[in-house]
Design a protein around this motif. Structure first.
Motif, short mmCIF file in Angstrom:
data_model
loop_
_atom_site.label_atom_id
_atom_site.label_comp_id
_atom_site.label_asym_id
_atom_site.label_seq_id
_atom_site.Cartn_x
_atom_site.Cartn_y
_atom_site.Cartn_z
N LEU A 154 9.38 1.42 -7.46
CA LEU A 154 9.57 2.04 -6.15
C LEU A 154 8.92 3.42 -6.10
N SER A 155 7.65 3.50 -6.47
CA SER A 155 6.91 4.74 -6.25
C SER A 155 6.61 4.86 -4.76
N MET A 156 6.03 5.98 -4.35
CA MET A 156 5.73 6.17 -2.94
C MET A 156 4.78 5.09 -2.42
N SER A 157 3.80 4.73 -3.23
CA SER A 157 2.83 3.72 -2.82
C SER A 157 3.47 2.34 -2.74
N SER A 158 4.20 1.95 -3.81
CA SER A 158 4.79 0.62 -3.82
C SER A 158 5.86 0.48 -2.76
N ARG A 159 6.59 1.56 -2.47
CA ARG A 159 7.60 1.50 -1.42
C ARG A 159 6.95 1.22 -0.07
N ALA A 160 5.85 1.90 0.20
CA ALA A 160 5.16 1.66 1.47
C ALA A 160 4.65 0.23 1.57
N MET A 161 4.16 -0.32 0.47
CA MET A 161 3.67 -1.70 0.48
C MET A 161 4.80 -2.69 0.68
N ILE A 162 5.94 -2.46 0.03
CA ILE A 162 7.08 -3.36 0.16
C ILE A 162 7.61 -3.33 1.59
N GLU A 163 7.70 -2.14 2.17
CA GLU A 163 8.18 -2.04 3.55
C GLU A 163 7.22 -2.73 4.52
N ALA A 164 5.92 -2.65 4.24
CA ALA A 164 4.95 -3.36 5.08
C ALA A 164 5.09 -4.86 4.95
N LEU A 165 5.38 -5.33 3.74
CA LEU A 165 5.62 -6.76 3.54
C LEU A 165 6.84 -7.22 4.32
N ILE A 166 7.89 -6.42 4.29
CA ILE A 166 9.11 -6.75 5.04
C ILE A 166 8.82 -6.79 6.54
N ALA A 167 7.95 -5.88 7.00
CA ALA A 167 7.62 -5.82 8.44
C ALA A 167 6.72 -6.97 8.88
N GLY A 168 6.19 -7.73 7.93
CA GLY A 168 5.39 -8.89 8.30
C GLY A 168 3.94 -8.84 7.89
N GLU A 169 3.48 -7.75 7.32
CA GLU A 169 2.08 -7.65 6.90
C GLU A 169 1.87 -8.46 5.62
N ARG A 170 0.84 -9.32 5.62
CA ARG A 170 0.57 -10.16 4.45
C ARG A 170 -0.84 -9.97 3.90
N ASP A 171 -1.70 -9.27 4.60
CA ASP A 171 -3.09 -9.08 4.17
C ASP A 171 -3.12 -8.14 2.97
N PRO A 172 -3.56 -8.61 1.79
CA PRO A 172 -3.55 -7.75 0.60
C PRO A 172 -4.48 -6.55 0.73
N VAL A 173 -5.55 -6.66 1.53
CA VAL A 173 -6.46 -5.54 1.71
C VAL A 173 -5.76 -4.41 2.47
N VAL A 174 -5.05 -4.78 3.52
CA VAL A 174 -4.31 -3.79 4.31
C VAL A 174 -3.18 -3.19 3.49
N LEU A 175 -2.50 -4.02 2.75
CA LEU A 175 -1.38 -3.54 1.94
C LEU A 175 -1.86 -2.59 0.85
N ALA A 176 -2.94 -2.94 0.17
CA ALA A 176 -3.46 -2.10 -0.91
C ALA A 176 -3.93 -0.76 -0.39
N ASP A 177 -4.39 -0.72 0.87
CA ASP A 177 -4.89 0.53 1.44
C ASP A 177 -3.77 1.53 1.71
N LEU A 178 -2.52 1.11 1.57
CA LEU A 178 -1.38 2.01 1.76
C LEU A 178 -1.14 2.89 0.53
N ALA A 179 -1.89 2.64 -0.54
CA ALA A 179 -1.72 3.44 -1.76
C ALA A 179 -2.09 4.89 -1.51
N VAL A 180 -1.37 5.78 -2.17
CA VAL A 180 -1.63 7.21 -2.03
C VAL A 180 -1.76 7.83 -3.42
N GLY A 181 -2.37 9.00 -3.46
CA GLY A 181 -2.50 9.73 -4.72
C GLY A 181 -3.32 9.00 -5.75
N LYS A 182 -2.86 9.01 -6.99
CA LYS A 182 -3.59 8.38 -8.09
C LYS A 182 -3.66 6.87 -7.95
N ALA A 183 -2.75 6.30 -7.16
CA ALA A 183 -2.75 4.84 -7.00
C ALA A 183 -3.98 4.34 -6.25
#
Length: 397
Positions: A154-183
């Protein structure tokens, strides 16, 4: 609950004791009657056996009027013929009368309140770890492998990706682009890790897991605030303990809560180490000493010391790190960590007793120790002799 007075026909000094048994329930009204009865009998000392948490209401009520001893059950183990509550009460009274038992450490009310808070906070931290594991299992079931790419579930990046998955986003390109910082340097790997079979069923389970974790985080924050307020009068002891490598603010609070920060309760540093459960027991027979495990000790304090020792063993350039590295080769990781735990609690006793900061001996302490230097010289001379070098003129300094 059976309450017994010392056995009849026994004298101590010029005073004669008699045996009288009465039965009381553990309800508060009945315990008040017990207190009044003991006062009428001119009782000076009340001794009870530690049984789970059932001793607490009795002890706390009676300590206001009497000297109360809580004794370890192993010190008054049942002997043949003493299997009833009445016979146990008589036996406890008898062994106490003859000075065969000593009281366990029961902290004062202020420390007991702090101890309740730190222990419950520890339980919450453990529950949060279990909740994170459950969340990880749900993601694994859905084929989401972010834990293999990112350090924290549950880092900042993974939390954002998990919340996007819950909201219905399934595109891995869009999800991966939510990474921040060193991620963001791991976006390619994240796209691969986020390609899975995340369905509405997983979204529901994940959302509930996140809500549970958030609830625990809120509780931990509330406990942190209350614990900080309770430790204000003990700020000096806290500031001393955090100077030890590996001892964080929270671990220092646990050490204070479990030991009471009053080292007069423990006659020596070795006594505190034994009570903490980081000192070896005794197993000697026929003049030979056998391998033994550590004593049982205080499990809450032992757990905190274990966390501190693990952190200290990773702290480079310190005596504790060097001590761990020195022992790990011949004792293994677990025993070496216990040895570091022993060093920490011994240091804590001296620091709190003498009101002094931690003095690090440095990583080269053992190498410069005269005994170690002499042993190394002897070892090197033996190696030279094995190689055929004439060492008759060499003698250890």
């Amino acid at each position: 609950m059976e309450q017994g007075l010392p056995l009849p026909q026994r004298t101590q000094g010029s005073r004669r004791y008699r045996d009288e048994v009465r039965t009381f329930s553990t309800m508060t009204r009945s315990l008040l009657l017990l207190s009044d009865w003991l006062a009428e009998q001119d009782v000076q000392l009340v001794v009870m056996e530690a049984t789970a948490d059932y001793w607490k209401p009795v002890f706390y009520l009676l300590e206001e009027r009497f000297e109360v001893w809580l004794v370890n059950a192993r010190d008054i183990k049942r002997v043949p013929g003493r299997k009833t509550d009445v016979s146990d009460a008589r036996w406890i009274a008898q062994v106490a009368q003859h000075g065969l038992v000593s009281p366990s450490f029961v902290p004062p009310p202020r420390i007991r309140r702090l101890r309740d808070l730190t222990r419950q906070r520890t339980n919450l931290v453990r529950e949060r770890s279990r909740a994170l594991n459950r969340l990880e299992k749900v993601l694994e079931d859905a084929g989401i492998k972010t834990s293999l790419v990112l350090t924290k579930t549950l880092s900042m990046s993974s939390r954002a990706m998990i919340e996007a998955l819950i909201a219905g986003e399934r595109d891995p390109v869009v999800l991966a682009d939510l990474a921040v910082g060193k991620a963001r340097s791991k976006i390619t790997d994240l796209r691969e890790a986020l390609t899975g079979r995340f369905e509405d069923h997983h979204a529901f389970l994940t959302s509930q897991a996140l809500a549970h974790i958030d609830s625990i985080d809120a509780q931990i924050a509330a406990f942190d605030q209350r614990i900080d307020a309770e430790t204000v009068p003990l700020r000096r002891q806290h500031d001393l303990l955090v100077t030890v490598p590996g001892v964080s603010t929270r671990l220092a609070q646990v050490l204070i809560a479990e030991t009471g920060a009053d080292m007069t309760r423990f006659s020596t540093a070795a006594a505190l180490a034994s009570w903490s459960g980081v000192a070896p027991g005794n197993n000697q027979s026929g003049g030979r000493s056998y391998s033994v495990t550590t004593t049982h000790g205080n499990v809450w304090l032992k757990g905190a010391l274990g966390d501190a020792a693990a952190a200290a063993a990773r702290t480079k350039g310190t005596y504790l790190n060097a001590h761990y590295q020195r022992l790990i080769r011949r004792m293994g990781k677990k025993r070496a960590l216990v040895a570091v735990m022993h060093k920490i609690i011994i240091a804590a006793w001296h620091m709190l007793t003498n009101d002094t900061n931690y003095q690090d001996l440095g990583p080269s302490h053992w190498q410069q120790h005269p005994q170690q230097v002499k042993r190394r010289q002897q070892r090197l001379i033996a190696e030279l002799s094995a190689l055929g070098v004439d060492t008759s003129g060499f003698t250890p300094a």
